[in-house]
Write a protein that holds these residues in place. Structure first.
Motif, mmCIF file in Angstrom:
data_model
loop_
_atom_site.group_PDB
_atom_site.id
_atom_site.type_symbol
_atom_site.label_atom_id
_atom_site.label_comp_id
_atom_site.label_asym_id
_atom_site.label_seq_id
_atom_site.Cartn_x
_atom_site.Cartn_y
_atom_site.Cartn_z
ATOM 1 N N LYS A 212 0.838 -1.209 0.000
ATOM 2 C CA LYS A 212 0.000 0.000 0.000
ATOM 3 C C LYS A 212 0.869 1.254 0.000
ATOM 4 N N ARG A 213 1.997 1.212 0.695
ATOM 5 C CA ARG A 213 2.894 2.367 0.748
ATOM 6 C C ARG A 213 3.622 2.584 -0.577
ATOM 7 N N ARG A 214 3.604 1.580 -1.455
ATOM 8 C CA ARG A 214 4.245 1.690 -2.766
ATOM 9 C C ARG A 214 3.243 1.923 -3.892
ATOM 10 N N THR A 215 1.940 1.908 -3.592
ATOM 11 C CA THR A 215 0.908 2.058 -4.619
ATOM 12 C C THR A 215 0.489 3.522 -4.728
ATOM 13 N N CYS A 216 0.596 4.065 -5.929
ATOM 14 C CA CYS A 216 0.228 5.463 -6.172
ATOM 15 C C CYS A 216 -1.297 5.588 -6.224
ATOM 16 N N PRO A 217 -1.889 6.477 -5.436
ATOM 17 C CA PRO A 217 -3.337 6.637 -5.465
ATOM 18 C C PRO A 217 -3.831 7.322 -6.741
ATOM 19 N N THR A 218 -2.959 8.019 -7.438
ATOM 20 C CA THR A 218 -3.347 8.734 -8.646
ATOM 21 C C THR A 218 -3.420 7.808 -9.854
ATOM 22 N N CYS A 219 -2.341 7.062 -10.110
ATOM 23 C CA CYS A 219 -2.308 6.200 -11.298
ATOM 24 C C CYS A 219 -2.549 4.725 -10.971
ATOM 25 N N GLY A 220 -2.471 4.357 -9.696
ATOM 26 C CA GLY A 220 -2.725 2.977 -9.289
ATOM 27 C C GLY A 220 -1.554 2.029 -9.513
ATOM 28 N N GLU A 221 -0.432 2.536 -9.983
ATOM 29 C CA GLU A 221 0.754 1.704 -10.226
ATOM 30 C C GLU A 221 1.447 1.360 -8.907
ATOM 31 N N VAL A 222 1.929 0.123 -8.819
ATOM 32 C CA VAL A 222 2.735 -0.293 -7.669
ATOM 33 C C VAL A 222 4.184 -0.037 -8.040
ATOM 34 N N LEU B 175 4.805 14.158 -1.250
ATOM 35 C CA LEU B 175 4.149 14.207 -2.555
ATOM 36 C C LEU B 175 2.805 13.475 -2.555
ATOM 37 N N LYS B 176 2.705 12.416 -1.773
ATOM 38 C CA LYS B 176 1.503 11.581 -1.673
ATOM 39 C C LYS B 176 1.142 10.880 -2.986
ATOM 40 N N GLU B 177 2.099 10.807 -3.898
ATOM 41 C CA GLU B 177 1.913 10.076 -5.150
ATOM 42 C C GLU B 177 3.285 9.761 -5.729
ATOM 43 N N CYS B 178 3.313 8.946 -6.784
ATOM 44 C CA CYS B 178 4.602 8.568 -7.375
ATOM 45 C C CYS B 178 5.250 9.796 -8.028
ATOM 46 N N THR B 179 6.535 9.700 -8.298
ATOM 47 C CA THR B 179 7.251 10.845 -8.860
ATOM 48 C C THR B 179 6.761 11.165 -10.277
ATOM 49 N N THR B 180 6.339 10.169 -11.017
ATOM 50 C CA THR B 180 5.817 10.395 -12.377
ATOM 51 C C THR B 180 4.563 11.251 -12.322
ATOM 52 N N CYS B 181 3.632 10.898 -11.449
ATOM 53 C CA CYS B 181 2.394 11.689 -11.316
ATOM 54 C C CYS B 181 2.683 13.069 -10.723
ATOM 55 N N ALA B 182 3.604 13.140 -9.784
ATOM 56 C CA ALA B 182 3.947 14.421 -9.146
ATOM 57 C C ALA B 182 4.575 15.372 -10.163
ATOM 58 N N ASP B 183 5.322 14.811 -11.143
ATOM 59 C CA ASP B 183 5.922 15.632 -12.181
ATOM 60 C C ASP B 183 4.920 16.011 -13.272
#
Length: 123
Positions: free
Chosen positions: A90-100, A109-117
């Motif tokens: 759960k700590r590795r799953t992005c809530p925005t894109c759903g990718e683990v 950031l509360k999301e992966c770096t790809t979504c944050a960028d």
């Protein structure tokens, strides 16, 4: 000893457990963190404590445990292992894109770096 005398009580006459100043406890007594670093856990009551003064926080203490009475950590049950794996996932799953992701997401950031960028690809 100077200021150390305040915390020198190896016979537990003034404190509830034997007490030593910082860095003056017997070698066979270790803190919980020191035991964990040795691969052990304190399966026992507190044996003593070290105390010291901290300018910002006041009097500090660390509890001590006898190394001879410490043992290996208790084995985890299958349910505990599954629970820990789910929490890590759960700590590795992005809530925005759903990718683990292969990394733990930043709490800032509360999301992966790809979504944050802002580079998330539309699915």
């Amino acid at each position: 000893m100077g200021g150390y005398r305040r915390f020198w009580d190896p016979d537990a006459e003034r404190f509830p457990v034997p007490t030593w100043p910082w860095k003056l406890a017997p070698a066979h007594l270790k803190t919980r963190d020191q035991l964990v670093a040795m691969g052990l856990r304190p399966h026992q009551p507190i044996t003593g404590q070290v105390m010291w003064n901290n300018k910002k926080l006041g009097v500090r203490r660390a509890y001590l445990y006898d190394v001879a009475l410490a043992g290996p950590p208790k084995p985890r049950s299958p349910a505990q292992i599954a629970s820990l794996q789910a929490a890590r996932r759960k700590r590795r799953t992005c809530p925005t894109c759903g990718e683990v992701r292969a990394y733990t997401l930043s709490t800032a950031l509360k999301e992966c770096t790809t979504c944050a960028d802002g580079q998330a690809v539309a699915a």
